[in-house]
Scaffold this active site. Structure first.
Site, PDB file in Angstrom:
ATOM      1  N   HIS A  65       0.867  -1.347  -0.016  1.00  0.00           N
ATOM      2  CA  HIS A  65      -0.076  -0.150  -0.096  1.00  0.00           C
ATOM      3  C   HIS A  65       0.848   1.111   0.007  1.00  0.00           C
ATOM      4  O   HIS A  65       1.748   1.510   0.956  1.00  0.00           O
ATOM      5  CB  HIS A  65      -0.843  -0.086   1.088  1.00  0.00           C
ATOM      6  CG  HIS A  65      -1.947  -1.108   1.394  1.00  0.00           C
ATOM      7  ND1 HIS A  65      -3.190  -1.311   0.487  1.00  0.00           N
ATOM      8  CD2 HIS A  65      -1.823  -2.310   1.701  1.00  0.00           C
ATOM      9  CE1 HIS A  65      -3.841  -2.462   0.677  1.00  0.00           C
ATOM     10  NE2 HIS A  65      -3.014  -3.147   1.556  1.00  0.00           N
ATOM     11  N   LEU A  66       0.966   1.955  -1.103  1.00  0.00           N
ATOM     12  CA  LEU A  66       1.859   3.095  -1.334  1.00  0.00           C
ATOM     13  C   LEU A  66       0.938   4.342  -0.981  1.00  0.00           C
ATOM     14  O   LEU A  66       1.518   5.632  -0.794  1.00  0.00           O
ATOM     15  CB  LEU A  66       2.334   3.388  -2.623  1.00  0.00           C
ATOM     16  CG  LEU A  66       3.428   2.175  -2.919  1.00  0.00           C
ATOM     17  CD1 LEU A  66       3.763   2.344  -4.497  1.00  0.00           C
ATOM     18  CD2 LEU A  66       4.703   2.248  -2.010  1.00  0.00           C
ATOM     19  N   ASN A  97      -6.487   0.282  -3.046  1.00  0.00           N
ATOM     20  CA  ASN A  97      -7.326   1.405  -2.137  1.00  0.00           C
ATOM     21  C   ASN A  97      -6.886   2.597  -2.027  1.00  0.00           C
ATOM     22  O   ASN A  97      -6.462   3.077  -0.697  1.00  0.00           O
ATOM     23  CB  ASN A  97      -7.455   0.407  -0.955  1.00  0.00           C
ATOM     24  CG  ASN A  97      -6.271  -0.058  -0.132  1.00  0.00           C
ATOM     25  OD1 ASN A  97      -5.195   0.183  -0.763  1.00  0.00           O
ATOM     26  ND2 ASN A  97      -6.542  -0.115   1.207  1.00  0.00           N
ATOM     27  N   ASP A 308       2.059  -6.713   2.626  1.00  0.00           N
ATOM     28  CA  ASP A 308       0.909  -5.963   3.238  1.00  0.00           C
ATOM     29  C   ASP A 308       1.478  -4.612   3.936  1.00  0.00           C
ATOM     30  O   ASP A 308       0.757  -4.286   4.733  1.00  0.00           O
ATOM     31  CB  ASP A 308      -0.213  -6.801   4.091  1.00  0.00           C
ATOM     32  CG  ASP A 308      -1.310  -6.129   4.235  1.00  0.00           C
ATOM     33  OD1 ASP A 308      -1.610  -5.226   3.411  1.00  0.00           O
ATOM     34  OD2 ASP A 308      -2.164  -6.818   5.062  1.00  0.00           O
TER      35      ASP A 308
END
Length: 436
Positions: A65-66, A97, A308
Site C-alpha cells: 500500500h503506497l 485502495n 501487506d
C-alpha cells in the site's frame, strides 16, 4: 523505471554467494551479469569485496500500500519505494485502495506516471475488482488489462458477492490475469477487532473469527476452479485456510497464496495488549495458526511472502484500539523477519528465501525475476547474513513508523539493491567494501 542512486558501471562483486551457494566473482557490465567465475578471476576490475555475503534476486512484493494518491501524509510512491529498495525489493504491486480508487485506466496511468519520475523501484499498479471498492459493479477489467494491469484486487475489502466474483473470475480467465482476494466474510467477521478466542475474551473486543476467512477461501477456490481462473489468496492467516489451499492445490486448481511476515511471527497474545501497532487485518492469530503457516511455507503450500505494507500516521495509530486503523509497515523488515522465522525452524535456506520473496511472487504477478545467471539483468540485492539489527523505525525510509517489530533484534541486513545495474539502495557498509 526506478530512480537510481547511481550506476554500478563495470564492477566485480567479489566473493559473493549467489542464492547462498559457494563464493564466486560476479561481473556486472551494461546492466547485466556479464560473467560468473572463481574468486579472483576478474582481479583487474573495480570491485566490491563482499566476501561471503549473499546475492539474491531483487524481491517482489505482491501486496504493497503506497497510499498515493489520497493519503500522502502516511506514504508516497517516493517514500514507499525507498523503503522497498532498502528492504531489497525491486518490484512492488501497489494495491488499489487509494483515494481515488485505482479503478480506471486513467488512474492506472497516473500512478505509472508518478512512479516513472519518483519511484526507487518498479511499481505495478493493481486495479480494483469493483468500482470504488464498493462490491457492486465490476471495473472495466478488459480496458484495464489493455493498460497493463496484471492483477485485480479489492484488498482492504472482500468481494462478498459470489456471483460478482464469479463474473470477475471469468473475465480474468479470458485475459489471463490474476484475481487476488482479501478473504473476509462481511457478515461473519462483522466489526471484528481481534482474533476470536481467549485473547478476545480477555479484552472484550469484538471477535474476528477464523471461519470468516476460511469460508471465503473455500468458496473462491471452487469458483476459480469452475472458471479455470488464477486465484491468489492475500495474507493467509489461519490453519484452516492452509488446509483449504493445500486441498485446492491437490485438485490441480490455479490457487496461490501469500503470508505476511507478521503472521509468521506474532500472535494474538500481543494484540490482547491493545497496543495499536499490533492491530492488523486479518488479525494476528493463535500460536497454532502461526505453526501451521510456518509449516505451509516450508512445504510449499504457501507460495510467497508478501508484506501487506500498510503505513499510517502516528496520529491515526495513536488512538483507542477500536478507533485506530488496521495495518503495519513491513517492507524494511520482511527479510529479517523471514530469516528469523526460518532460523527458528532450523531451515534457513537462501534458495527458499529467493523462492518466497522473488521467484514465486514474480511468477504469480506475471513478471520475471533475475535468475542471477550469466546474461541475466543485474537486478539483485546484497544481504549481509552476519549483520544483526535492532529494528528502529526512526531509521526507516517509510514516512510512517507503525512497525510491530520496533526494538526487536533480527538477523540479516540488506546492504545494497540494484535494478538493471543501477543501485537503488546502498548503505555505508556496502560502500566500505568498494575497491578501485
Amino acid at each position: 523505471m526506478a530512480k537510481a542512486v547511481g550506476p554500478l558501471g563495470t564492477v566485480v562483486l567479489r566473493g559473493v554467494r549467489p542464492l547462498g551457494g559457494a563464493p564466486v566473482d560476479v561481473v556486472v557490465a551494461d546492466g547485466k551479469i556479464a560473467e560468473i567465475g572463481p574468486v579472483g578471476s576478474a582481479a583487474e576490475l573495480p570491485c566490491f569485496r563482499l566476501d561471503g555475503m549473499i546475492l539474491l534476486p531483487g524481491f517482489v512484493d505482491l501486496h504493497t500500500h503506497l497510499r498515493e494518491p489520497g493519503a500522502e501524509e502516511a506514504e508516497t510512491i517516493a517514500s514507499g519505494t525507498r523503503a522497498a529498495a532498502a528492504g531489497g525489493y525491486t518490484d512492488v504491486f501497489a494495491m488499489a485502495n487509494t483515494d481515488p480508487v485505482t479503478d480506471t485506466p486513467q488512474r492506472v496511468a497516473a500512478i505509472t506516471d508518478v512512479a516513472a519520475s519518483t519511484a526507487a523501484c518498479r511499481v505495478h499498479p493493481v486495479a480494483a475488482i469493483t468500482r470504488g471498492l464498493a462490491g457492486q459493479q465490476l471495473t472495466p477489467m478488459a480496458d484495464l488489462v489493455e493498460h497493463g494491469v496484471r492483477m485485480f484486487s479489492d484488498d482492504g475489502k472482500c468481494v462478498d458477492d459470489a456471483a460478482l466474483l464469479r463474473e470477475a473470475l471469468g473475465i480474468a480467465t479470458r485475459h489471463d490475469v490474476l484475481i487476488a482476494q482479501h478473504a473476509q466474510h462481511g457478515q461473519i467477521a462483522g466489526d471484528g477487532q481481534i482474533n476470536a478466542g481467549a485473547a478476545a475474551e480477555r479484552t472484550g473486543l469484538a471477535p474476528w473469527p477464523a471461519v470468516a476467512e476460511e469460508t471465503i477461501v473455500a468458496r473462491d477456490a471452487i469458483l476459480a476452479a469452475e472458471a479455470g481462473a488464477a486465484l491468489h489468496i492475500c495474507h493467509a492467516s489461519t490453519a484452516g485456510t492452509v488446509e483449504i489451499i493445500r486441498w485446492a492445490k491437490a485438485q490441480g486448481w490455479r490457487v496461490t497464496a501469500e503470508v505476511t511476515p507478521h503472521h509468521l511471527l506474532l500472535t494474538d497474545e500481543l494484540a490482547a495488549l491493545q497496543d495499536t501497532r499490533y492491530k492488523v487485518n486479518p488479525p494476528l492469530r493463535r500460536h497454532a495458526d502461526v505453526v501451521a503457516l510456518r509449516k505451509a511455507v516450508l512445504d510449499g503450500t504457501i507460495d510467497a511472502v508478501a508484506t501487506d505494507h500498510a503505513p499510517h500516521t502516528t496520529a491515526r495509530k495513536d488512538q483507542p484500539w477500536c478507533s485506530a486503523p488496521f495495518g503495519m509497515t513491513g517492507l524494511e523488515t520482511a527479510l529479517p523477519v523471514l530469516a528469523h522465522v526460518l532460523t527458528e525452524a532450523g531451515a534457513l535456506d537462501w534458495v527458499k528465501v529467493a523462492e518466497l520473496m522473488a521467484f514465486g511472487p514474480a511468477r504469480i504477478g506475471g513478471i520475471t525475476a533475475s535468475a542471477l545467471t550469466k546474461g541475466d539483468p543485474a537486478t539483485f540485492c546484497v544481504v549481509d547474513s552476519n549483520a544483526a539489527q535492532t529494528v528502529d523505525s526512526a531509521q526507516h525510509h517509510s514516512s510512517s513508523d507503525n512497525t510491530p517489530f520496533q526494538g526487536m533484534r533480527l538477523p540479516t541486513k540488506v546492504i545494497a539493491t540494484a535494478i538493471d545495474g543501477h543501485l537503488t539502495h546502498r548503505t555505508e557498509a556496502f560502500e566500505e567494501t568498494k575497491q578501485v
